[in-house]
Design a protein around this motif. Structure first.
Motif, mmCIF file in Angstrom:
data_model
loop_
_atom_site.group_PDB
_atom_site.id
_atom_site.type_symbol
_atom_site.label_atom_id
_atom_site.label_comp_id
_atom_site.label_asym_id
_atom_site.label_seq_id
_atom_site.Cartn_x
_atom_site.Cartn_y
_atom_site.Cartn_z
ATOM 1 N N ARG A 224 42.981 -45.195 43.485
ATOM 2 C CA ARG A 224 43.742 -46.025 42.553
ATOM 3 C C ARG A 224 44.001 -45.261 41.260
ATOM 4 O O ARG A 224 43.199 -44.425 40.832
ATOM 5 C CB ARG A 224 42.953 -47.302 42.221
ATOM 6 N N ARG A 225 45.111 -45.578 40.599
ATOM 7 C CA ARG A 225 45.376 -45.063 39.261
ATOM 8 C C ARG A 225 44.392 -45.699 38.281
ATOM 9 O O ARG A 225 44.154 -46.909 38.325
ATOM 10 C CB ARG A 225 46.807 -45.422 38.857
ATOM 11 N N LEU A 226 43.826 -44.882 37.358
ATOM 12 C CA LEU A 226 42.907 -45.423 36.358
ATOM 13 C C LEU A 226 42.806 -44.456 35.181
ATOM 14 O O LEU A 226 43.435 -43.390 35.178
ATOM 15 C CB LEU A 226 41.529 -45.701 36.981
ATOM 16 N N SER A 227 41.992 -44.821 34.170
ATOM 17 C CA SER A 227 41.885 -43.983 32.981
ATOM 18 C C SER A 227 40.594 -44.303 32.248
ATOM 19 O O SER A 227 39.736 -45.043 32.747
ATOM 20 C CB SER A 227 43.087 -44.220 32.053
ATOM 21 N N ILE A 228 40.479 -43.769 31.035
ATOM 22 C CA ILE A 228 39.383 -44.114 30.132
ATOM 23 C C ILE A 228 39.950 -44.192 28.722
ATOM 24 O O ILE A 228 40.618 -43.269 28.259
ATOM 25 C CB ILE A 228 38.218 -43.100 30.245
ATOM 26 N N HIS A 229 39.740 -45.321 28.070
ATOM 27 C CA HIS A 229 40.314 -45.591 26.747
ATOM 28 C C HIS A 229 39.199 -45.983 25.785
ATOM 29 O O HIS A 229 38.378 -46.855 26.104
ATOM 30 C CB HIS A 229 41.339 -46.724 26.848
ATOM 31 N N PRO A 230 39.122 -45.369 24.580
ATOM 32 C CA PRO A 230 38.028 -45.669 23.659
ATOM 33 C C PRO A 230 38.416 -46.635 22.555
ATOM 34 O O PRO A 230 39.606 -46.800 22.228
ATOM 35 C CB PRO A 230 37.737 -44.297 23.059
ATOM 36 N N HIS A 231 37.420 -47.249 21.952
ATOM 37 C CA HIS A 231 37.562 -47.982 20.704
ATOM 38 C C HIS A 231 36.766 -47.255 19.621
ATOM 39 O O HIS A 231 35.722 -46.666 19.896
ATOM 40 C CB HIS A 231 37.028 -49.407 20.834
ATOM 41 N N GLY A 232 37.288 -47.275 18.383
ATOM 42 C CA GLY A 232 36.518 -46.838 17.231
ATOM 43 C C GLY A 232 36.575 -45.366 16.877
ATOM 44 O O GLY A 232 36.009 -44.962 15.858
ATOM 45 N N VAL A 233 37.235 -44.531 17.672
ATOM 46 C CA VAL A 233 37.285 -43.094 17.407
ATOM 47 C C VAL A 233 38.744 -42.647 17.316
ATOM 48 O O VAL A 233 39.664 -43.416 17.587
ATOM 49 C CB VAL A 233 36.542 -42.300 18.504
ATOM 50 N N ASN A 234 38.941 -41.391 16.949
ATOM 51 C CA ASN A 234 40.289 -40.843 16.817
ATOM 52 C C ASN A 234 40.682 -40.100 18.094
ATOM 53 O O ASN A 234 39.843 -39.447 18.733
ATOM 54 C CB ASN A 234 40.363 -39.876 15.642
ATOM 55 N N TYR A 235 41.966 -40.174 18.443
ATOM 56 C CA TYR A 235 42.459 -39.480 19.623
ATOM 57 C C TYR A 235 43.970 -39.383 19.529
ATOM 58 O O TYR A 235 44.629 -40.185 18.855
ATOM 59 C CB TYR A 235 42.060 -40.215 20.917
#
Length: 337
Positions: free
Chosen positions: A105-116
């Motif tokens: 499956r298509r997927l990812s990883i996404h953060p909260h609270g940091v810069n990107y």
């Protein structure tokens, strides 16, 4: 997990260490991993150096489908968990995550609270995700507080944050989150106290860590140990997190900075979708060892199984009087109060 030797195991808990190192434009810190009972894990530098060194830290994370039909992140192939590993760095560090998609499956990883940058956003909007079988690198950076325009200060990155999928099943990763693709992200500031034990609690719709009582994790510590809870909200329901017999300050760390600190002291806090917070308590401080409940305080949520147990053992690790009987009652009855 926290830059020092942590006294993990109690019964049912297993420790493992995985060295993930590399070299790129400066120092790259190795990473260790500790897996805890209850499906939580931690990834943090074995040799942290000094806070504020601004190290580049690298970790490989594997996304996998689990036999139960859930999905999880893990630090080794075949070791994915729900929640995924706790990713932990110092304020000022940069974290480079090599995400290996071992699913179809298509997927990812996404953060909260940091810069990107947009390429590390983890969202289909920015064409930032892993196709089935693809390996992709995401880079998250952090910074200390700094003086901004007009004498105001810009906030730093320190806090109890989280990460999650943003691509499985749609543009927002709704299916991925529902099926367990989430975990805690901790950014510490110099001087922050480090815990002896660390637990992740995720209220995901009507579940805790995608389970309901009596299968919700039983978290264990010994009397007097410093215990850190990281609480995360997901899904479509509004919740309140309550921990029996322990309390904390409603600020970044959960600790008062002195006797005159005006921070409100609480034992219950809203935990709604997309929210996260953390705090530390001394296990059994002022109340002693025993089986203490944690649960959602929305009554029909706790009645429906959103309840678990924080087991505080005696200081020597033995079972306190009455605790086993309480655990037996928990496994027979899923409600909270």
């Amino acid at each position: 997990m926290t830059g020092r030797q942590v006294r993990f195991p109690l019964s049912g808990q297993v420790s493992r260490r995985s060295m993930l190192a590399g070299a790129a434009a400066g120092v790259v810190a190795p990473v260790t991993a500790t897996v805890l009972g209850g499906g939580t894990a931690s990834a943090a530098p074995r040799d942290r150096g000094k806070p504020g060194d601004g190290l580049l830290r690298r970790v490989t994370v594997y996304a996998e489908e689990l036999p139960s039909g859930l999905y999880g992140y893990g630090l080794q192939p075949g070791k994915a968990t729900v929640p995924g590993p706790v990713l932990e760095i110092w304020e000022g560090d940069t974290l480079e995550i090599e995400l290996v998609n071992n699913t179809d499956r298509r997927l990812s990883i996404h953060p909260h609270g940091v810069n990107y940058e947009t390429t590390s956003d983890g969202s289909p909007l920015n064409d930032s995700f892993n196709e089935p079988g693809e390996t992709r690198t995401y880079v998250w950076s952090t910074r200390a507080p700094s003086e901004g325009p007009g004498g105001f200060w810009l906030p730093g990155s320190a806090g109890y944050w989280h990460y999650h999928d943003h691509a499985l099943g749609g543009e927002h990763g709704t299916e991925g989150i529902a099926k367990g693709l989430y975990g805690a992200l901790v950014v510490r500031r110099e001087g922050d106290p480090l815990p002896d034990r660390q637990f992740t609690v995720v209220f995901n719709d009507m579940t805790i860590n995608n389970k309901v009582a009596p299968h919700v994790p039983v978290f264990e510590a010994n009397l007097g140990e410093r215990v850190e809870f990281i609480a995360i909200g997901h899904g479509n329901n509004f919740h309140t997190f309550h921990l029996h017999a322990h309390r904390w300050a409603e600020n970044r760390t959960g600790y008062l900075q002195g006797p005159d600190d005006p921070s409100r002291v609480i034992d219950t806090r809203d935990l709604n979708p997309g929210d996260s917070f953390g705090f530390q308590v001394i296990a059994g401080d002022g109340v002693g060892p025993g089986a203490w409940m944690y649960h959602c305080h929305v009554q029909f949520h706790s009645d429906g199984g959103m309840a678990g147990v924080f087991l505080v053992r005696n200081a020597d690790g033995s079972m306190p009087e009455g605790a086993q009987e309480a655990l037996d009652r928990y496994h027979q009855h899923s409600g909270g109060h």
